[in-house]
Scaffold this motif. Structure first.
Motif, PDB file in Angstrom:
ATOM      1  N   VAL A  14       0.849  -1.199   0.000  1.00  0.00           N
ATOM      2  CA  VAL A  14       0.000   0.000   0.000  1.00  0.00           C
ATOM      3  C   VAL A  14       0.879   1.242   0.000  1.00  0.00           C
ATOM      4  O   VAL A  14       1.731   1.415   0.876  1.00  0.00           O
ATOM      5  CB  VAL A  14      -0.930   0.012   1.231  1.00  0.00           C
ATOM      6  CG1 VAL A  14      -1.658   1.354   1.344  1.00  0.00           C
ATOM      7  CG2 VAL A  14      -1.926  -1.137   1.146  1.00  0.00           C
ATOM      8  N   THR A  51      -3.596   5.405   1.415  1.00  0.00           N
ATOM      9  CA  THR A  51      -4.989   5.010   1.613  1.00  0.00           C
ATOM     10  C   THR A  51      -5.874   6.168   1.182  1.00  0.00           C
ATOM     11  O   THR A  51      -5.768   7.253   1.744  1.00  0.00           O
ATOM     12  CB  THR A  51      -5.236   4.680   3.096  1.00  0.00           C
ATOM     13  OG1 THR A  51      -4.376   3.597   3.464  1.00  0.00           O
ATOM     14  CG2 THR A  51      -6.682   4.277   3.343  1.00  0.00           C
ATOM     15  N   GLU A  88     -11.025   4.402   3.910  1.00  0.00           N
ATOM     16  CA  GLU A  88     -11.173   3.098   4.548  1.00  0.00           C
ATOM     17  C   GLU A  88     -12.482   3.076   5.298  1.00  0.00           C
ATOM     18  O   GLU A  88     -12.851   4.084   5.914  1.00  0.00           O
ATOM     19  CB  GLU A  88     -10.023   2.882   5.554  1.00  0.00           C
ATOM     20  CG  GLU A  88      -9.026   1.831   5.138  1.00  0.00           C
ATOM     21  CD  GLU A  88      -7.883   1.687   6.133  1.00  0.00           C
ATOM     22  OE1 GLU A  88      -7.638   2.619   6.923  1.00  0.00           O
ATOM     23  OE2 GLU A  88      -7.218   0.638   6.109  1.00  0.00           O
ATOM     24  N   ASP A 144     -13.180   0.232   0.978  1.00  0.00           N
ATOM     25  CA  ASP A 144     -11.794   0.672   1.168  1.00  0.00           C
ATOM     26  C   ASP A 144     -11.173   0.904  -0.202  1.00  0.00           C
ATOM     27  O   ASP A 144     -11.420   0.144  -1.140  1.00  0.00           O
ATOM     28  CB  ASP A 144     -10.943  -0.407   1.864  1.00  0.00           C
ATOM     29  CG  ASP A 144     -11.474  -0.786   3.237  1.00  0.00           C
ATOM     30  OD1 ASP A 144     -12.263  -0.032   3.823  1.00  0.00           O
ATOM     31  OD2 ASP A 144     -11.067  -1.868   3.722  1.00  0.00           O
ATOM     32  N   TYR A 194      -7.248   1.725  -1.773  1.00  0.00           N
ATOM     33  CA  TYR A 194      -5.819   1.928  -1.546  1.00  0.00           C
ATOM     34  C   TYR A 194      -5.093   2.106  -2.875  1.00  0.00           C
ATOM     35  O   TYR A 194      -5.436   1.461  -3.866  1.00  0.00           O
ATOM     36  CB  TYR A 194      -5.202   0.705  -0.852  1.00  0.00           C
ATOM     37  CG  TYR A 194      -5.866   0.297   0.431  1.00  0.00           C
ATOM     38  CD1 TYR A 194      -5.512   0.895   1.632  1.00  0.00           C
ATOM     39  CD2 TYR A 194      -6.850  -0.696   0.443  1.00  0.00           C
ATOM     40  CE1 TYR A 194      -6.112   0.514   2.824  1.00  0.00           C
ATOM     41  CE2 TYR A 194      -7.454  -1.084   1.622  1.00  0.00           C
ATOM     42  CZ  TYR A 194      -7.089  -0.476   2.812  1.00  0.00           C
ATOM     43  OH  TYR A 194      -7.684  -0.848   3.987  1.00  0.00           O
ATOM     44  N   THR A 232      -1.641   1.223  -4.657  1.00  0.00           N
ATOM     45  CA  THR A 232      -0.633   0.180  -4.415  1.00  0.00           C
ATOM     46  C   THR A 232       0.499   0.240  -5.435  1.00  0.00           C
ATOM     47  O   THR A 232       0.349   0.813  -6.515  1.00  0.00           O
ATOM     48  CB  THR A 232      -1.252  -1.235  -4.499  1.00  0.00           C
ATOM     49  OG1 THR A 232      -1.846  -1.410  -5.771  1.00  0.00           O
ATOM     50  CG2 THR A 232      -2.295  -1.442  -3.419  1.00  0.00           C
TER      51      THR A 232
END
Lengths: 147, 147
Positions: free
Chosen positions: A129, A132, A135, B89, B91, B93
């Motif tokens: 990750v 973020t 979340e 969620d 993210y 990456t």
DNA sequence: TGTGAAACTGCATCGTC
DNA sequence: GACGATGCAGTTTCACA
């Protein structure tokens, strides 16, 4: 599960430590009525619990990764998973991989060491990750936006 | 961040609605002292918030999946993500995919419909959750096991 | 930082509708 | 199911160590 229950869920998902009195003011309902609805939502299991959200970085954990994992040795791997504090979430999945792990470690090095320990059980595909975006978005559509 | 702070974090991660009085009994410290430590942990951002954990299945959401996604159109994809209630969620990456999504939908069909909407932005690899072994394991080692 | 005491606020409970 | 009233429990504040 009417509109008011949805409002309660939305509010308490945002701030689990809000007082019942404060909620009862927000949704214009008496305090005992809100208490009773909350009790029922907990009893039915709609509310599964209440958690503080802790900041990994403030606790010295600067690396988060999702790891897809393939093993033939499920029983031992799950025992390993239970015993590994690095693994925050553990899911069984369909497809070519049979597990998905969310792993939180101090640094890239500690993640690497963890992955090497994993490789006793099978093979992995790791997605680190970088940041973020969000979340834990609410599962309930707000009753209305005014609260 | 001493042993007592770790105990507080561990307790409140388990049950965010515990009263300060109850905590102060568990850790054998006066109630105002615990209140003050809590206040500081919140202020420092170690505690990022308090959330009720809602049961997806009790809310009619029976399908959870993790979706690896590759797009060249990050800006538009993120706007789509914000606006999609299915995405719980999101993210950023590293690796061949640049996003990872946790998606919660009513059924396999609604997941499929969601994925088709995604494909306006790029391509995906989807891993459907069959079951959850555990979720949200504590980031703090317990101060001691007796509480 | 932590404590104990006092004033204040919120919660559980009960009777009523 | 929801409301109002009430006694008890929890929180806030403050002087003191």
């Amino acid at each position: 599960m009417d509109r008011i229950d949805h409002q309660i869920l939305s509010i308490i998902h945002e701030n689990a430590r809000i007082t019942v009195s404060e909620m009862s003011r927000k949704i214009a309902m008496s305090q005992p009525a809100v208490t009773e609805r909350l009790r029922r939502l907990e009893e039915q299991g709609v509310i599964a619990g209440y958690r503080a959200v802790l900041s990994p970085s403030k606790l010295g954990k600067h690396t988060t990764a999702f790891v897809l994992f393939k093993t033939n040795n499920c029983k031992e791997f799950e025992a390993f998973g239970e015993a590994s504090p690095e693994i925050v979430d553990l899911y069984r999945t369909s497809g070519e991989y049979n597990y998905l792990l969310k792993v939180v470690t101090a640094t890239g090095e500690t993640l690497e060491a963890f992955l090497e320990r994993c490789h006793a059980f099978g093979f992995s595909s790791t997605h680190v990750v970088l940041s973020t975006r969000f979340e834990d978005k609410s599962l309930v559509a707000d009753g209305d936006g005014s609260n």
